[in-house]
Write an enzyme that holds these catalytic residues in place. Structure first.
Site, PDB file in Angstrom:
ATOM      1  N   TYR A 145      -6.100  27.174  45.569  1.00 29.60           N
ATOM      2  CA  TYR A 145      -7.354  26.938  44.837  1.00 29.60           C
ATOM      3  C   TYR A 145      -7.076  26.814  43.340  1.00 29.60           C
ATOM      4  O   TYR A 145      -7.456  25.835  42.707  1.00 29.60           O
ATOM      5  CB  TYR A 145      -8.307  28.093  45.107  1.00 29.60           C
ATOM      6  N   ARG A 186     -17.605  36.617  49.456  1.00 33.67           N
ATOM      7  CA  ARG A 186     -17.710  36.868  48.018  1.00 33.67           C
ATOM      8  C   ARG A 186     -18.431  38.190  47.794  1.00 33.67           C
ATOM      9  O   ARG A 186     -19.231  38.640  48.613  1.00 33.67           O
ATOM     10  CB  ARG A 186     -18.420  35.715  47.318  1.00 33.67           C
ATOM     11  N   VAL A 188     -20.797  39.391  45.805  1.00 32.17           N
ATOM     12  CA  VAL A 188     -22.255  39.551  45.704  1.00 32.17           C
ATOM     13  C   VAL A 188     -22.890  39.424  47.083  1.00 32.17           C
ATOM     14  O   VAL A 188     -23.694  40.284  47.497  1.00 32.17           O
ATOM     15  CB  VAL A 188     -22.866  38.526  44.718  1.00 32.17           C
ATOM     16  N   SER A 189     -22.513  38.377  47.839  1.00 28.16           N
ATOM     17  CA  SER A 189     -23.121  38.208  49.165  1.00 28.16           C
ATOM     18  C   SER A 189     -22.687  39.341  50.093  1.00 28.16           C
ATOM     19  O   SER A 189     -23.498  39.888  50.843  1.00 28.16           O
ATOM     20  CB  SER A 189     -22.779  36.838  49.749  1.00 28.16           C
ATOM     21  N   ASN A 190     -21.420  39.742  50.044  1.00 23.23           N
ATOM     22  CA  ASN A 190     -20.971  40.854  50.891  1.00 23.23           C
ATOM     23  C   ASN A 190     -21.789  42.114  50.640  1.00 23.23           C
ATOM     24  O   ASN A 190     -22.313  42.723  51.568  1.00 23.23           O
ATOM     25  CB  ASN A 190     -19.498  41.187  50.602  1.00 23.23           C
ATOM     26  N   GLN A 209     -12.035  46.736  38.694  1.00 24.96           N
ATOM     27  CA  GLN A 209     -11.853  45.361  38.224  1.00 24.96           C
ATOM     28  C   GLN A 209     -13.219  44.799  37.833  1.00 24.96           C
ATOM     29  O   GLN A 209     -14.238  45.227  38.384  1.00 24.96           O
ATOM     30  CB  GLN A 209     -11.173  44.482  39.296  1.00 24.96           C
ATOM     31  N   THR A 210     -13.217  43.868  36.889  1.00 24.53           N
ATOM     32  CA  THR A 210     -14.508  43.358  36.393  1.00 24.53           C
ATOM     33  C   THR A 210     -14.696  41.875  36.701  1.00 24.53           C
ATOM     34  O   THR A 210     -13.729  41.122  36.855  1.00 24.53           O
ATOM     35  CB  THR A 210     -14.635  43.535  34.863  1.00 24.53           C
TER      36      THR A 210
HETATM   37  P1  NAD Z   1     -19.580  26.089  48.500  1.00 23.20           P
HETATM   38  O1  NAD Z   1     -18.446  26.388  49.417  1.00 23.20           O
HETATM   39  O2  NAD Z   1     -20.931  26.577  48.880  1.00 23.20           O
HETATM   40  O3  NAD Z   1     -19.697  24.524  48.237  1.00 23.20           O
HETATM   41  C1  NAD Z   1     -18.633  23.618  48.357  1.00 23.20           C
HETATM   42  C2  NAD Z   1     -19.135  22.407  49.134  1.00 23.20           C
HETATM   43  O4  NAD Z   1     -18.057  21.456  49.230  1.00 23.20           O
HETATM   44  C3  NAD Z   1     -19.530  22.760  50.570  1.00 23.20           C
HETATM   45  O5  NAD Z   1     -20.773  22.183  50.867  1.00 23.20           O
HETATM   46  C4  NAD Z   1     -18.411  22.159  51.409  1.00 23.20           C
HETATM   47  O6  NAD Z   1     -18.822  21.824  52.706  1.00 23.20           O
HETATM   48  C5  NAD Z   1     -18.008  20.978  50.569  1.00 23.20           C
HETATM   49  N1  NAD Z   1     -16.635  20.511  50.814  1.00 23.20           N
HETATM   50  C6  NAD Z   1     -15.504  21.248  50.909  1.00 23.20           C
HETATM   51  N2  NAD Z   1     -14.437  20.462  51.137  1.00 23.20           N
HETATM   52  C7  NAD Z   1     -14.920  19.177  51.181  1.00 23.20           C
HETATM   53  C8  NAD Z   1     -14.318  17.910  51.377  1.00 23.20           C
HETATM   54  N3  NAD Z   1     -12.986  17.783  51.584  1.00 23.20           N
HETATM   55  N4  NAD Z   1     -15.108  16.807  51.350  1.00 23.20           N
HETATM   56  C9  NAD Z   1     -16.448  16.917  51.157  1.00 23.20           C
HETATM   57  N5  NAD Z   1     -17.068  18.088  50.967  1.00 23.20           N
HETATM   58  C10 NAD Z   1     -16.318  19.204  50.972  1.00 23.20           C
HETATM   59  O7  NAD Z   1     -19.163  26.643  47.077  1.00 23.20           O
HETATM   60  P2  NAD Z   1     -19.951  26.672  45.693  1.00 23.20           P
HETATM   61  O8  NAD Z   1     -19.952  28.055  45.225  1.00 23.20           O
HETATM   62  O9  NAD Z   1     -21.235  25.928  45.799  1.00 23.20           O
HETATM   63  O10 NAD Z   1     -18.946  25.860  44.755  1.00 23.20           O
HETATM   64  C11 NAD Z   1     -19.187  24.527  44.347  1.00 23.20           C
HETATM   65  C12 NAD Z   1     -18.122  24.111  43.346  1.00 23.20           C
HETATM   66  O11 NAD Z   1     -18.167  24.962  42.211  1.00 23.20           O
HETATM   67  C13 NAD Z   1     -16.697  24.183  43.894  1.00 23.20           C
HETATM   68  O12 NAD Z   1     -15.959  23.081  43.427  1.00 23.20           O
HETATM   69  C14 NAD Z   1     -16.157  25.463  43.301  1.00 23.20           C
HETATM   70  O13 NAD Z   1     -14.766  25.416  43.148  1.00 23.20           O
HETATM   71  C15 NAD Z   1     -16.888  25.509  41.969  1.00 23.20           C
HETATM   72  N6  NAD Z   1     -16.986  26.895  41.467  1.00 23.20           N
HETATM   73  C16 NAD Z   1     -17.840  27.784  42.049  1.00 23.20           C
HETATM   74  C17 NAD Z   1     -17.874  29.095  41.576  1.00 23.20           C
HETATM   75  C18 NAD Z   1     -18.809  30.129  42.154  1.00 23.20           C
HETATM   76  O14 NAD Z   1     -18.774  31.284  41.732  1.00 23.20           O
HETATM   77  N7  NAD Z   1     -19.670  29.819  43.075  1.00 23.20           N
HETATM   78  C19 NAD Z   1     -17.024  29.490  40.534  1.00 23.20           C
HETATM   79  C20 NAD Z   1     -16.148  28.554  39.996  1.00 23.20           C
HETATM   80  C21 NAD Z   1     -16.149  27.254  40.463  1.00 23.20           C
HETATM   81  N1  UDP Z   2     -14.563  42.346  46.286  1.00 22.99           N
HETATM   82  C1  UDP Z   2     -14.887  43.621  46.751  1.00 22.99           C
HETATM   83  N2  UDP Z   2     -15.508  43.727  47.959  1.00 22.99           N
HETATM   84  C2  UDP Z   2     -15.854  42.666  48.707  1.00 22.99           C
HETATM   85  C3  UDP Z   2     -15.543  41.351  48.228  1.00 22.99           C
HETATM   86  C4  UDP Z   2     -14.900  41.240  47.010  1.00 22.99           C
HETATM   87  O1  UDP Z   2     -14.607  44.632  46.089  1.00 22.99           O
HETATM   88  O2  UDP Z   2     -16.433  42.853  49.793  1.00 22.99           O
HETATM   89  C5  UDP Z   2     -13.926  42.218  44.972  1.00 22.99           C
HETATM   90  C6  UDP Z   2     -12.719  41.288  44.937  1.00 22.99           C
HETATM   91  O3  UDP Z   2     -11.535  41.988  45.289  1.00 22.99           O
HETATM   92  C7  UDP Z   2     -12.726  40.840  43.495  1.00 22.99           C
HETATM   93  C8  UDP Z   2     -14.210  40.802  43.125  1.00 22.99           C
HETATM   94  O4  UDP Z   2     -14.871  41.616  44.098  1.00 22.99           O
HETATM   95  O5  UDP Z   2     -12.091  41.792  42.681  1.00 22.99           O
HETATM   96  C9  UDP Z   2     -14.808  39.400  43.145  1.00 22.99           C
HETATM   97  O6  UDP Z   2     -14.482  38.796  44.382  1.00 22.99           O
HETATM   98  P1  UDP Z   2     -15.041  37.383  44.830  1.00 22.99           P
HETATM   99  O7  UDP Z   2     -14.352  37.031  46.098  1.00 22.99           O
HETATM  100  O8  UDP Z   2     -16.526  37.392  44.822  1.00 22.99           O
HETATM  101  O9  UDP Z   2     -14.629  36.364  43.658  1.00 22.99           O
HETATM  102  P2  UDP Z   2     -13.266  36.101  42.850  1.00 22.99           P
HETATM  103  O10 UDP Z   2     -12.232  37.125  43.209  1.00 22.99           O
HETATM  104  O11 UDP Z   2     -12.859  34.731  43.256  1.00 22.99           O
HETATM  105  O12 UDP Z   2     -13.691  36.219  41.447  1.00 22.99           O
END
Ligand code: NAD
Ligand code: UDP
Ligand code: UDP
Length: 332
Positions: A145, A186, A188-190, A209-210
């Site tokens: 990623y 993730r 928040v959802s977890n 961790q923050t």
């Molecule tokens: P998400 O997984 O809900 O959305 C990603 C979407 O891309 C999904 O609908 C998935 O089906 C589609 N997808 C994946 N591979 C594909 C492919 N090969 N062809 C077509 N579609 C494809 O995630 P999200 O949180 O909505 O993230 C959206 C974008 O924002 C991503 O590029 C992610 O890297 C970026 N981003 C998100 C966060 C966050 O915290 N949510 C943080 C940093 C960057």
């Molecule tokens: N994390 C956690 N419990 C969970 C899922 C994640 O403590 O059930 C922690 C994870 O190890 C990380 C932080 O929460 O330190 C954020 O994780 P997330 O997967 O949401 O995003 P990212 O690590 O990509 O920032």
């Protein structure tokens, strides 16, 4: 905003909110998604709009359409999902970027890349400004990623220098809100799903961790403002909420807002898990006149309300259980 706008990854969490906002502003929206982590449910409510069109397509394959603007979001974003098929994750970031840039070049479209704070890796500079080059492991379990997204940024800037493409690059920090996948692992959802179901709250490591959490409406606003900047402003630009919280603080907030009796349980910290993350948003504040408005408490309330309503009613076919221990590379 008029014209034809392509949103790749439009059936995902952020993409579906973006499609909604674009339609509200008058755009014709073509949503492209392969439904790896996105769902039809996320966009069903948009299908009746004559300016909205949905196409099932994988961006690692070429795409020939006529559009004026491209938001390139296609890519799984949660560690559980992007580590499920890491080779496909890199292909999506890199081949997907090449195809979307090739498309933008042919039709002379403006193109915005949804990059990520992961390009900073486990940062030694805090908060992270755009000028910081990051500290990323190129061979770890997060690398598909992180390095995929870094390479995509490189491609954007090479198409800009070599082919004079009209590019915009935003670095998104942890974003949350309604339509997050309930089982994508993730934090928040977890925590919300666990609290609502009365299950243990799984804190990884010591929970100190923050992260800095941005509500999805704030993010989309920043994204749209960036897309509308002058051609000579390319970014990269951080979009995130600088409020910084430990995972313990987040867990306590969620438990109290849900009114749950859930207990904290501690598990091993996943490999290469960044210790701290907080955006420096001075550039976004000055260039976009943008600053996030939704507090963590208010955003969590909205997100909790969404999960309360939808848990058990979603028909996701691609739910991925978090694999046990070693399969995820969790170090003990
Ligand atoms: P998400 O997984 O809900 O959305 C990603 C979407 O891309 C999904 O609908 C998935 O089906 C589609 N997808 C994946 N591979 C594909 C492919 N090969 N062809 C077509 N579609 C494809 O995630 P999200 O949180 O909505 O993230 C959206 C974008 O924002 C991503 O590029 C992610 O890297 C970026 N981003 C998100 C966060 C966050 O915290 N949510 C943080 C940093 C960057
Ligand atoms: N994390 C956690 N419990 C969970 C899922 C994640 O403590 O059930 C922690 C994870 O190890 C990380 C932080 O929460 O330190 C954020 O994780 P997330 O997967 O949401 O995003 P990212 O690590 O990509 O920032
Ligand atoms: N491409 C696409 N749609 C288009 C134009 C190009 O998907 O409308 C893809 C095509 O697969 C091509 C890639 O974008 O290989 C890069 O295009 P570019 O013109 O930069 O380079 P090429 O590979 O054609 O020399």
């Amino acid at each position: 905003m008029n014209g034809n706008t392509l949103v790749t990854g439009g059936a995902g969490f952020i993409g579906s909110h973006l499609c909604e906002r674009l339609l509200a502003s008058g755009a014709n929206v073509l949503c492209v998604d392969n439904y790896f982590t996105g769902t039809k449910e996320n966009i069903t409510h948009l299908l009746g709009n004559p300016r909205f069109e949905m196409m099932r397509h994988d961006v690692t394959f070429p795409l020939y359409v006529e559009v004026d603007r491209i938001f390139n979001l296609a890519c799984p974003a949660s560690p559980v999902h992007y580590q499920f098929d890491p080779v496909q994750t890199t292909k999506t970031s890199v081949h997907g970027a090449i195809n979307m840039l090739g498309l933008a070049k042919r039709v002379k479209a403006r193109i915005l890349q949804a990059s990520t704070s992961e390009v900073y890796g486990d940062p030694e500079v805090h908060p992270q400004p755009e000028a910081y080059w990051g500290r990323v492991n190129p061979v770890g379990i997060r690398s598909c990623y992180d390095e995929g997204k870094r390479c995509a940024e490189t491609l954007f800037f090479d198409y800009y220098r070599q082919h004079q493409l009209d590019i915009k690059v935003i670095r998104i920090f942890n974003t949350y809100g309604p339509r997050m996948h309930p089982n994508d692992g993730r934090v928040v959802s977890n925590f919300i799903v666990q609290a609502l179901q009365g299950n243990d709250i799984t804190v990884y490591g010591d929970g100190r961790q923050t992260r800095s959490f941005c509500y999805v409406s704030d993010l989309v606003e920043g994204m749209l403002r960036m897309m509308d900047t002058d051609r000579d402003f390319t970014g990269p630009i951080n979009i995130g909420n600088p409020g910084e919280f430990t995972m313990l603080e987040l867990a306590e907030k969620v438990i109290s807002l849900v009114g749950s009796k859930s207990k904290l349980v501690f598990g091993p910290l996943p490999q290469d898990d960044p210790r701290q993350r907080k955006p420096d948003i001075a550039l976004a504040q000055s260039k976009l006149a943008w600053t996030p408005k939704v507090s963590l408490d208010d955003g969590l309330k909205e997100t909790i309300a969404y999960f309360r309503k939808t848990l058990g009613t979603r028909s996701d076919s691609r739910m991925v259980e978090r694999p046990a221990g070693n399969a995820l590379g969790i170090s003990s």
